[in-house]
Design an enzyme around this catalytic site. Structure first.
Site, PDB file in Angstrom:
ATOM      1  N   ASN A   1       0.885  -1.166   0.000  1.00  0.00           N
ATOM      2  CA  ASN A   1       0.000   0.000   0.000  1.00  0.00           C
ATOM      3  C   ASN A   1       0.919   1.211   0.000  1.00  0.00           C
ATOM      4  O   ASN A   1       1.503   1.556   1.028  1.00  0.00           O
ATOM      5  CB  ASN A   1      -0.880  -0.029   1.259  1.00  0.00           C
ATOM      6  CG  ASN A   1      -1.708   1.232   1.406  1.00  0.00           C
ATOM      7  OD1 ASN A   1      -1.773   2.059   0.487  1.00  0.00           O
ATOM      8  ND2 ASN A   1      -2.336   1.408   2.562  1.00  0.00           N
ATOM      9  N   TRP A   2       1.073   1.805  -1.181  1.00  0.00           N
ATOM     10  CA  TRP A   2       2.043   2.894  -1.314  1.00  0.00           C
ATOM     11  C   TRP A   2       1.555   4.191  -0.655  1.00  0.00           C
ATOM     12  O   TRP A   2       2.315   5.115  -0.463  1.00  0.00           O
ATOM     13  CB  TRP A   2       2.346   3.159  -2.798  1.00  0.00           C
ATOM     14  CG  TRP A   2       3.141   2.077  -3.466  1.00  0.00           C
ATOM     15  CD1 TRP A   2       3.438   0.827  -2.982  1.00  0.00           C
ATOM     16  CD2 TRP A   2       3.767   2.158  -4.765  1.00  0.00           C
ATOM     17  NE1 TRP A   2       4.197   0.132  -3.894  1.00  0.00           N
ATOM     18  CE2 TRP A   2       4.410   0.920  -5.001  1.00  0.00           C
ATOM     19  CE3 TRP A   2       3.827   3.143  -5.750  1.00  0.00           C
ATOM     20  CZ2 TRP A   2       5.117   0.657  -6.174  1.00  0.00           C
ATOM     21  CZ3 TRP A   2       4.527   2.880  -6.925  1.00  0.00           C
ATOM     22  CH2 TRP A   2       5.168   1.653  -7.124  1.00  0.00           C
ATOM     23  N   LYS A   3       0.263   4.275  -0.352  1.00  0.00           N
ATOM     24  CA  LYS A   3      -0.332   5.481   0.243  1.00  0.00           C
ATOM     25  C   LYS A   3      -0.042   6.693  -0.665  1.00  0.00           C
ATOM     26  O   LYS A   3       0.005   6.535  -1.872  1.00  0.00           O
ATOM     27  CB  LYS A   3       0.168   5.668   1.673  1.00  0.00           C
ATOM     28  CG  LYS A   3       0.003   4.384   2.503  1.00  0.00           C
ATOM     29  CD  LYS A   3       0.154   4.581   3.955  1.00  0.00           C
ATOM     30  CE  LYS A   3      -0.081   3.264   4.677  1.00  0.00           C
ATOM     31  NZ  LYS A   3      -0.041   3.368   6.117  1.00  0.00           N
TER      32      LYS A   3
ATOM     33  N   HIS B   1      -9.589   1.652   4.452  1.00  0.00           N
ATOM     34  CA  HIS B   1      -8.344   1.807   5.215  1.00  0.00           C
ATOM     35  C   HIS B   1      -8.578   2.794   6.371  1.00  0.00           C
ATOM     36  O   HIS B   1      -9.320   3.761   6.217  1.00  0.00           O
ATOM     37  CB  HIS B   1      -7.231   2.302   4.292  1.00  0.00           C
ATOM     38  CG  HIS B   1      -5.882   2.213   4.946  1.00  0.00           C
ATOM     39  ND1 HIS B   1      -5.446   3.146   5.848  1.00  0.00           N
ATOM     40  CD2 HIS B   1      -4.907   1.271   4.865  1.00  0.00           C
ATOM     41  CE1 HIS B   1      -4.247   2.783   6.286  1.00  0.00           C
ATOM     42  NE2 HIS B   1      -3.899   1.648   5.705  1.00  0.00           N
TER      43      HIS B   1
ATOM     44  N   GLU C   1      -6.870   5.119   7.501  1.00  0.00           N
ATOM     45  CA  GLU C   1      -6.558   6.520   7.172  1.00  0.00           C
ATOM     46  C   GLU C   1      -7.713   7.169   6.427  1.00  0.00           C
ATOM     47  O   GLU C   1      -8.016   8.346   6.623  1.00  0.00           O
ATOM     48  CB  GLU C   1      -5.247   6.582   6.365  1.00  0.00           C
ATOM     49  CG  GLU C   1      -4.048   6.284   7.251  1.00  0.00           C
ATOM     50  CD  GLU C   1      -2.883   5.620   6.540  1.00  0.00           C
ATOM     51  OE1 GLU C   1      -2.821   5.649   5.301  1.00  0.00           O
ATOM     52  OE2 GLU C   1      -2.016   5.062   7.257  1.00  0.00           O
TER      53      GLU C   1
ATOM     54  N   GLU D   1      -5.979  -4.710  10.239  1.00  0.00           N
ATOM     55  CA  GLU D   1      -4.908  -3.756  10.523  1.00  0.00           C
ATOM     56  C   GLU D   1      -5.217  -2.994  11.814  1.00  0.00           C
ATOM     57  O   GLU D   1      -5.966  -2.008  11.789  1.00  0.00           O
ATOM     58  CB  GLU D   1      -4.778  -2.740   9.384  1.00  0.00           C
ATOM     59  CG  GLU D   1      -4.435  -3.358   8.045  1.00  0.00           C
ATOM     60  CD  GLU D   1      -3.779  -2.344   7.123  1.00  0.00           C
ATOM     61  OE1 GLU D   1      -2.680  -2.622   6.664  1.00  0.00           O
ATOM     62  OE2 GLU D   1      -4.364  -1.273   6.892  1.00  0.00           O
TER      63      GLU D   1
ATOM     64  N   GLY E   1       2.190   2.129  10.720  1.00  0.00           N
ATOM     65  CA  GLY E   1       3.181   3.201  10.567  1.00  0.00           C
ATOM     66  C   GLY E   1       3.870   3.584  11.867  1.00  0.00           C
ATOM     67  O   GLY E   1       4.548   4.601  11.951  1.00  0.00           O
TER      68      GLY E   1
ATOM     69  N   SER F   1       2.993  -2.326  10.268  1.00  0.00           N
ATOM     70  CA  SER F   1       4.431  -2.453  10.524  1.00  0.00           C
ATOM     71  C   SER F   1       4.979  -3.855  10.228  1.00  0.00           C
ATOM     72  O   SER F   1       5.890  -4.326  10.888  1.00  0.00           O
ATOM     73  CB  SER F   1       4.781  -2.026  11.956  1.00  0.00           C
ATOM     74  OG  SER F   1       4.394  -0.681  12.167  1.00  0.00           O
TER      75      SER F   1
ATOM     76  N   GLY G   1       2.688  -1.178   4.273  1.00  0.00           N
ATOM     77  CA  GLY G   1       2.836   0.243   3.951  1.00  0.00           C
ATOM     78  C   GLY G   1       4.297   0.587   3.754  1.00  0.00           C
ATOM     79  O   GLY G   1       4.860   0.411   2.677  1.00  0.00           O
ATOM     80  N   GLY G   2       4.932   1.086   4.809  1.00  0.00           N
ATOM     81  CA  GLY G   2       6.317   1.572   4.740  1.00  0.00           C
ATOM     82  C   GLY G   2       7.270   0.642   4.004  1.00  0.00           C
ATOM     83  O   GLY G   2       8.032   1.082   3.130  1.00  0.00           O
TER      84      GLY G   2
HETATM   85  P1  PGA Z   1       2.582   0.100   7.633  1.00  0.00           P
HETATM   86  O1  PGA Z   1       1.172   0.386   6.929  1.00  0.00           O
HETATM   87  O2  PGA Z   1       3.097  -1.203   7.080  1.00  0.00           O
HETATM   88  O3  PGA Z   1       3.457   1.278   7.253  1.00  0.00           O
HETATM   89  O4  PGA Z   1       2.341   0.026   9.108  1.00  0.00           O
HETATM   90  C1  PGA Z   1       0.256  -0.644   6.696  1.00  0.00           C
HETATM   91  C2  PGA Z   1      -1.004  -0.079   6.083  1.00  0.00           C
HETATM   92  O5  PGA Z   1      -1.423   1.023   6.474  1.00  0.00           O
HETATM   93  O6  PGA Z   1      -1.614  -0.701   5.208  1.00  0.00           O
END
Ligand code: PGA
Length: 249
Positions: A9-11, A94, A96, A166, A172, A212, A233-234
């Site tokens: 998930n590149w956000k 998600h 966010e 999640e 994050g 994470s 994500g990251g």
């Molecule tokens: P993260 O993000 O791996 O940076 O914690 C995961 C996500 O939000 O899908």
């Protein structure tokens, strides 16, 4: 046996130029026939990324869609637009988007039905906050999110859906849920799916863990019986993503 699915998930990262460069870096690192590999990328990166990964094992995903077919919805992207651009998977719900863009469970239900109607594979996110975990309502909360998301979805369609558990406190933050904590909730999700659809359907649905996940902790998480993949994500923006995809090598 459920096939594992590792999705990045590149956000809101990567300009179109940077996105193509990242694809070139990751392409040779993410070959693993045992795993479905997905890059979920910002809308503007979809077309160049689809071009850059053509002929590889990488599937293109979007980070959102709108539930109407077309019309006066400034700034939104429809399922048909995504399909025409080469998208196969789409993230919805998600945390966010729930937090910053006020997406509700009812919206997610509409998005889920639209994606299924059009033949996109939905990745439906759910997960509790730290406060909810500490209040002991984690299971109730996640069950409610998913019960609403799946309202009116048939068993046949439900089988196509990917669920991403999640925990918000792990996204994050560098704070991963322990493999046991993640498995406990993923198991509870499968129990809910069994209640809703019966065990054949529940056993077919893939449940990812996200929050994470990285090259160091992925093996232990992915060894759990109810964790069928990761939403990353990251670490999806780095060569680390290749190590996660190849967790079993
Ligand atoms: P993260 O993000 O791996 O940076 O914690 C995961 C996500 O939000 O899908």
């Amino acid at each position: 046996m459920r096939k594992k699915i590792i999705a990045g998930n590149w956000k809101m990262n990567m300009t179109p130029t940077e996105a193509v460069k990242l694809c070139e870096t990751l392409k040779p690192l993410v070959k693993n026939e045992d795993v479905d590999v997905v890059f979920c990328v910002p809308a503007i990166d979809i077309i160049p990324v689809a071009e850059a990964v053509k002929g590889t094992n990488i599937n293109v995903g979007a980070e959102n869609l709108y539930f109407e077919d077309k019309g006066a919805y400034t700034g939104e992207v429809s399922a048909d637009m995504l399909l025409d651009a080469g998208v196969k998977y789409v993230i919805m719900g998600h945390s966010e988007r729930r937090e910053y863009f006020h997406e509700t469970d009812a919206d997610i239900n509409k998005k889920l039905k639209k994606a299924l109607e059009k033949g996109l594979i939905p990745i439906v996110c759910c997960g509790e906050s730290l406060e909810q975990r500490e209040q002991g309502i984690c299971f109730d909360f996640v069950r409610m999110q998913l019960k609403i998301a799946f309202q009116g979805v048939s068993a046949e369609d439900a089988k196509k859906v990917v669920i991403a558990y999640e925990p918000i406190w792990a996204i994050g933050t560098g704070k991963t849920a322990t493999a046991d904590q993640a498995e406990e909730v993923c198991k509870a999700i499968r129990d809910l799916l069994t209640e809703l659809y019966g065990s054949d359907t529940a056993e077919a649905i893939r449940i990812q863990y996200g929050g994470s996940m990285n090259a160091g902790n992925c093996k232990e998480l992915l060894a759990k019986p109810n964790i069928d993949g990761g939403l990353i994500g990251g670490a999806s923006l780095k060569p680390d993503f290749g190590s996660i995809v190849n967790y079993n090598k």
